[in-house]
Structure formats: structure tokens, C-alpha cells
Design a protein around this motif. Structure first.
Motif, PDB file in Angstrom:
ATOM      1  N   CYS A 204       1.046  -1.970  -0.089  1.00  0.00           N
ATOM      2  CA  CYS A 204      -0.137  -0.290   0.100  1.00  0.00           C
ATOM      3  C   CYS A 204       1.045   1.225   0.218  1.00  0.00           C
ATOM      4  N   ASP A 205       1.293   1.207   0.723  1.00  0.00           N
ATOM      5  CA  ASP A 205       2.494   2.644   0.786  1.00  0.00           C
ATOM      6  C   ASP A 205       3.873   2.450   0.480  1.00  0.00           C
ATOM      7  N   GLN A 206       4.701   1.077  -0.104  1.00  0.00           N
ATOM      8  CA  GLN A 206       6.267   1.526  -0.202  1.00  0.00           C
ATOM      9  C   GLN A 206       6.441   0.116  -1.215  1.00  0.00           C
ATOM     10  N   VAL A 207       7.479   0.439  -1.620  1.00  0.00           N
ATOM     11  CA  VAL A 207       7.633  -1.255  -2.922  1.00  0.00           C
ATOM     12  C   VAL A 207       7.982  -1.976  -1.518  1.00  0.00           C
ATOM     13  N   VAL A 208       7.976  -3.169  -1.409  1.00  0.00           N
ATOM     14  CA  VAL A 208       9.257  -3.589  -0.681  1.00  0.00           C
ATOM     15  C   VAL A 208       9.941  -5.278  -1.480  1.00  0.00           C
ATOM     16  N   VAL A 209      10.808  -6.313  -0.593  1.00  0.00           N
ATOM     17  CA  VAL A 209      10.968  -6.921  -1.235  1.00  0.00           C
ATOM     18  C   VAL A 209      11.219  -8.211  -0.794  1.00  0.00           C
ATOM     19  N   LYS A 210      11.437  -9.313  -1.277  1.00  0.00           N
ATOM     20  CA  LYS A 210      11.231 -10.590  -0.765  1.00  0.00           C
ATOM     21  C   LYS A 210      11.659 -10.857   0.336  1.00  0.00           C
ATOM     22  N   ARG A 363      12.760   5.998  12.597  1.00  0.00           N
ATOM     23  CA  ARG A 363      11.754   6.801  14.252  1.00  0.00           C
ATOM     24  C   ARG A 363      10.891   7.897  13.745  1.00  0.00           C
ATOM     25  N   PRO A 364       9.969   7.082  14.719  1.00  0.00           N
ATOM     26  CA  PRO A 364       8.802   8.370  14.179  1.00  0.00           C
ATOM     27  C   PRO A 364       8.631   9.519  14.604  1.00  0.00           C
ATOM     28  N   GLY A 365       8.415  10.603  14.241  1.00  0.00           N
ATOM     29  CA  GLY A 365       8.068  11.765  13.960  1.00  0.00           C
ATOM     30  C   GLY A 365       9.540  12.552  14.408  1.00  0.00           C
ATOM     31  N   ALA A 366      10.830  11.797  13.863  1.00  0.00           N
ATOM     32  CA  ALA A 366      12.188  11.826  13.638  1.00  0.00           C
ATOM     33  C   ALA A 366      12.308  12.909  12.722  1.00  0.00           C
ATOM     34  N   GLY A 367      11.809  11.807  11.760  1.00  0.00           N
ATOM     35  CA  GLY A 367      11.688  12.871   9.464  1.00  0.00           C
ATOM     36  C   GLY A 367      12.623  11.768   9.263  1.00  0.00           C
ATOM     37  N   GLU A 368      13.029  10.717   9.385  1.00  0.00           N
ATOM     38  CA  GLU A 368      14.209  10.045   8.615  1.00  0.00           C
ATOM     39  C   GLU A 368      13.127   8.818   7.621  1.00  0.00           C
ATOM     40  N   ARG A 369      14.285   8.573   6.728  1.00  0.00           N
ATOM     41  CA  ARG A 369      13.914   8.534   6.016  1.00  0.00           C
ATOM     42  C   ARG A 369      12.655   6.850   5.588  1.00  0.00           C
ATOM     43  N   VAL A 370      12.187   6.390   4.870  1.00  0.00           N
ATOM     44  CA  VAL A 370      11.163   5.316   5.068  1.00  0.00           C
ATOM     45  C   VAL A 370      12.104   3.918   5.543  1.00  0.00           C
ATOM     46  N   PRO A 371      12.332   2.731   5.663  1.00  0.00           N
ATOM     47  CA  PRO A 371      13.436   1.860   5.856  1.00  0.00           C
ATOM     48  C   PRO A 371      12.725   0.744   4.815  1.00  0.00           C
ATOM     49  N   ILE A 372      14.102  -0.637   3.904  1.00  0.00           N
ATOM     50  CA  ILE A 372      13.280  -0.634   3.286  1.00  0.00           C
ATOM     51  C   ILE A 372      12.649  -2.408   4.224  1.00  0.00           C
ATOM     52  N   GLN A 373      11.418  -2.307   3.868  1.00  0.00           N
ATOM     53  CA  GLN A 373      10.490  -3.983   4.307  1.00  0.00           C
ATOM     54  C   GLN A 373      11.588  -4.245   3.451  1.00  0.00           C
ATOM     55  N   LEU A 374      11.197  -6.147   4.222  1.00  0.00           N
ATOM     56  CA  LEU A 374      11.401  -7.498   3.828  1.00  0.00           C
ATOM     57  C   LEU A 374       9.863  -8.050   4.197  1.00  0.00           C
ATOM     58  N   LEU A 375       9.622  -8.740   2.978  1.00  0.00           N
ATOM     59  CA  LEU A 375       8.351  -9.777   2.871  1.00  0.00           C
ATOM     60  C   LEU A 375       8.458 -10.772   3.294  1.00  0.00           C
ATOM     61  N   MET A 376       8.421 -11.303   4.289  1.00  0.00           N
ATOM     62  CA  MET A 376       9.081 -12.972   5.047  1.00  0.00           C
ATOM     63  C   MET A 376       7.760 -13.597   4.209  1.00  0.00           C
ATOM     64  N   PRO A 377       7.738 -14.907   3.983  1.00  0.00           N
ATOM     65  CA  PRO A 377       7.220 -16.025   3.722  1.00  0.00           C
ATOM     66  C   PRO A 377       5.653 -16.679   4.146  1.00  0.00           C
ATOM     67  N   ASP A 378       5.597 -15.941   4.997  1.00  0.00           N
ATOM     68  CA  ASP A 378       4.391 -15.409   6.430  1.00  0.00           C
ATOM     69  C   ASP A 378       3.111 -14.141   5.929  1.00  0.00           C
ATOM     70  N   GLY A 379       4.659 -13.249   4.660  1.00  0.00           N
ATOM     71  CA  GLY A 379       2.654 -12.217   4.486  1.00  0.00           C
ATOM     72  C   GLY A 379       3.281 -10.907   5.274  1.00  0.00           C
ATOM     73  N   SER A 380       4.477 -11.319   6.424  1.00  0.00           N
ATOM     74  CA  SER A 380       5.071  -9.994   7.062  1.00  0.00           C
ATOM     75  C   SER A 380       5.912  -9.514   6.398  1.00  0.00           C
ATOM     76  N   LEU A 381       5.707  -7.711   7.685  1.00  0.00           N
ATOM     77  CA  LEU A 381       7.583  -7.488   6.469  1.00  0.00           C
ATOM     78  C   LEU A 381       8.233  -7.419   8.120  1.00  0.00           C
ATOM     79  N   ARG A 382       9.066  -7.230   7.812  1.00  0.00           N
ATOM     80  CA  ARG A 382      10.347  -7.118   9.054  1.00  0.00           C
ATOM     81  C   ARG A 382      11.119  -5.717   8.566  1.00  0.00           C
TER      82      ARG A 382
END
Length: 430
Positions: A204-210, A363-382
Motif C-alpha cells: 500500500c505505502d511502499q515497494v517491499v522486497v521478498k 523513527r516516527p516523528g524524527a523525519g528519517e527516510r522510510v526503511p526497506i521492508q522485507l516481505l517474509m514467507p508468512d506475509g509479514s513485513l520485517r
């Protein structure tokens, strides 16, 4: 027929040394490439003065922009038919990818620092103003230029599209790392682009990587780290940028003092009065800048004449490591000694620093860039650094490098022996 659905009779291709071929089938993209504002990017180099260090780095923002478009096009092919991807957004994100750098000026960052301009602001003006680019975009829809500008400016409600061209792993970074590595001839900027594209997924909000592609992403992160410290922040390149900036500063100061130029800086006139129009800005490119540098070698002002000659003939400043907070006394003394030698420290004694944050955890509120998220086998994001020891080791760690630049040849020729010897003693003390 609206340009939103119009295709070329035959696909056009650009032969590219990085991506082999860049494919264009949409009439909209083909027309945008042909606009005078986009063609101007052929006359703006991607790496500014880096060719002073790596002689092959002569490539343009034109070729980079095509490369970002091509990587985005390949992303879309991977996303097609998947959840969270809307095929109706295809032309919008392709246009944003192609035009993301259209507002860059000559020697972008040095120019911006001296004249307080902003290439992102100019990109917006080109897209929304009375330009050929705007006229083409309006053939899709009158609101289409605004939508493209919002994606580039990260103001679009569609965060997925924004992340495709502006995030910590995006089409822009992937192209410039590979392209800059190719043209500078270095090996450490390379990574497996095809593998990364294959494991990218839309959310929804970003590109993720398997998660299975984590090691390819690690390689990408480290490639970026190495390119910044081995290429982008190379001290010889920084030396040429220092001289370039000082040329522009000198011209500005001379203009303010009413100096009579043999070759008046007419292309800069509206810059000096803070009345720079879009047409004036678009007339500025690196061929124009080099014309002035060539002409200003014959000016009566010795500083401008010397700086231009140095820049054109690669007579660059020497540099040393110089931590300003640890050597404040040395800094004050050197300024005094340079004045005693008749060498203006405002132009010939320059502190410069380079810093980079290779990867940041949000870190919410600190203005940093959105991190890279990994798409885990169970569908969760890490978040990437939670799974990668390599990335964890450099996450959130900002590195800064300090240098002091000065003209060693000028000091050697100086007749003020006592001041010269004292200055050399301080400069060589380390």
C-alpha cells in the motif's frame, strides 16, 4: 485520442551501456523526451566535476533520466496483476521517473549553494509552467502535470508510486549507482539489479522486497556506501568543486561591487537581482558556464582569472585532513598568515566536509527516510536491519570527513618566507 492510451506505431529503443536497451512504446513518453526542456539535460552532466578525477564520467542527466524511466518500467512489469498495483497509475509514475531531474542546473549542487536555487523547485516550475513539458502532459489531462509534480515532490497520496522513484531503494538510486560505476570505471558500484527487480513487490505505502532477495539488497546498500566514499566524496573531486564554487562566489562579489567585466555575465544577470525567470534558468547549462570560464581567464581581476585558469586546466588545490573543532587555533593562524602572504583566505583557504548516512531506520516523528521492508514467507513485513547483520552494522551511522583545501603552488612561490614557512609547518603537521 488522449495521450493516456496512445501508443507508437513501433516501439522505439535507445541503446544504453547500462541497461542494454531502453524501451519506449507510449506516445506520451516519446513526446516528453523530445521536449526542449528534457533535451537540455544532454548539456548537464550527471556527476558535475567528477570527470576531473575519473575521466570517463562525462555522462549526462539525460541518460540517467532515461535509465530511471527504464528501471521503473521494469518494476511495473513485475507489479502487473498483483495486489496494491493499479495499472491506471502506469503512465503517471513513468512520467515522474522520466522527469524527476528535469530541473537540474549546471554543476547542480555548487551552483545551488552559491545562488540559493533548488533543482526540485525548478523541476516543479518546468512541469507546471508554460513549457513544452507541461503542454505534453496536459494532453493526458489538465490535472496530469500537477499529479506528476506531486509524485516527484513526495506530496502524492499514492506513496507506492513515490517510493518507486524516491526511497532508500528506488529506480533513481539504482540507476545512478550502476551508471556512475560504469562511467567512472570502478567495480564497487555494481549489484544485481535483475535479482532485485524480480523480488520487488508492491504494498500500500511502499515497494517491499521478498526476504529471499535480502542478500542482493545488502549488496546494493554496500555498493552505495562504497560509491559515496570512493567516488562522490573523492577529495580531488571535492577540490574541483571548491574552486568552481569560489569562481561563482567571486563573480557574484565583483558584480555587487560594480566591477566592469570584459565579458559581462549576462546569463547571470537575473540571478544577481533575484529575478531569475524560468526562461533564464533554462538557458543555463554547462556549455554556457564553460564559455564564461574560458573568457574570464582574461579578466583584470587576478582572483577570478586565476580560479578560472585553475579550473579549466586542472590545477587543483592541495588538501589535508582537518578537524575544525580540534584545530580552531590553527585555522585562525592560517587565515592571518595567508593575509600576510597576500593570498586571500576567503578564496584560497577552504574548509570542506562530506557526510553520508548509508542506511537509516525509521523513527516516527524524527523525519528519517522510510526503511526497506522485507516481505517474509508468512506475509509479514520485517525492517531490513532486523534480518541483516551487514545492514545492522551501518544503520543510522553517519560518517563525516573533514578536509582543508589550499593552493600549494601559490604558497611555494610566495616571497614572504617567514609567513610561508609557518603556514607550511601548520599545514604539514596533520
Amino acid at each position: 485520442m488522449s495521450l493516456s492510451s496512445k501508443r507508437l506505431h513501433e516501439e522505439k529503443v535507445f541503446k544504453d551501456p547500462v541497461h542494454r536497451y531502453i524501451h519506449v512504446r507510449d506516445t506520451l513518453i516519446w513526446l516528453l523526451i523530445g521536449t526542449k526542456e528534457f533535451q537540455r539535460l544532454r548539456r548537464v552532466r550527471q556527476l558535475g566535476t567528477t570527470s576531473m578525477t575519473f575521466h570517463g564520467a562525462e555522462h549526462s542527466r539525460f541518460s540517467h533520466s532515461l535509465g530511471v524511466y527504464e528501471i521503473t518500467r521494469r518494476m511495473i512489469n513485475v507489479f502487473a496483476g498483483r495486489d496494491h498495483w493499479n495499472e491506471e497509475d502506469r503512465l503517471l509514475v513513468l512520467s515522474a521517473a522520466l522527469l524527476h531531474d528535469v530541473g537540474h542546473g549546471p554543476f547542480s549542487h555548487s551552483f545551488e549553494k552559491v545562488f540559493h536555487t533548488d533543482h526540485e523547485w525548478w523541476t516543479r516550475q518546468i512541469i507546471l509552467g508554460e513549457t513544452e513539458v507541461n503542454a505534453v502532459l496536459r494532453q493526458v489531462d489538465p490535472q496530469f502535470p500537477q499529479a506528476v509534480a506531486d509524485v516527484i515532490a513526495k506530496k502524492s497520496s499514492n506513496k507506492l508510486m513515490t517510493s518507486m522513484i524516491s526511497s532508500q531503494i528506488d529506480a533513481d538510486r539504482m540507476d545512478y549507482l550502476l551508471r556512475d560505476a560504469y562511467y567512472t570505471g570502478v567495480s564497487y558500484g555494481h549489484f544485481d539489479l535483475e535479482r532485485i527487480l524480480r523480488v520487488m513487490r508492491p504494498e500500500c505505502d511502499q515497494v517491499v522486497v521478498k526476504a529471499s532477495g535480502m542478500h542482493a539488497v545488502e549488496d546494493y546498500i554496500m555498493s552505495r556506501y562504497q560509491m559515496y566514499w570512493q567516488v562522490y566524496f573523492h577529495p580531488v573531486t571535492r577540490s574541483s568543486e571548491v574552486i568552481l564554487s569560489k569562481i561563482l562566489w567571486r563573480v557574484r562579489k565583483l558584480q555587487e561591487k560594480g566591477y566592469k567585466f570584459r565579458q559581462p555575465p549576462r546569463h547571470f544577470a537575473s540571478l544577481f537581482t533575484n529575478e531569475l525567470s524560468l526562461d533564464d534558468y533554462l538557458r543555463l547549462d554547462e556549455t554556457v558556464m564553460y564559455f564564461y570560464f574560458q573568457a574570464w581567464q582574461d579578466e583584470e581581476d587576478p582572483i577570478l582569472r586565476d580560479l578560472c585558469t585553475r579550473f579549466l586546466n586542472r590545477r587543483l588545490f592541495q588538501y589535508i585532513e582537518f578537524q575544525p573543532e580540534k584545530r580552531e587555533e590553527d585555522w585562525q593562524k592560517l587565515q592571518q598568515l595567508f593575509m600576510e602572504m597576500g593570498v586571500d583566505p576567503d578564496y584560497y583557504l577552504v574548509q570542506d566536509s562530506s557526510s553520508d548516512l548509508p542506511y537509516d531506520v525509521y523513527r516516527p516523528g524524527a523525519g528519517e527516510r522510510v526503511p526497506i521492508q522485507l516481505l517474509m514467507p508468512d506475509g509479514s513485513l520485517r525492517e531490513l536491519s532486523q534480518e541483516s547483520n551487514v545492514v545492522e552494522a551501518i544503520s543510522g551511522k553517519k560518517r563525516t570527513d573533514y578536509k582543508l583545501y589550499y593552493p600549494k603552488d601559490t604558497l611555494s612561490a610566495c616571497g614572504q618566507r617567514v609567513a610561508r614557512e609557518e603556514a607550511v609547518r601548520i599545514l604539514t603537521r596533520g
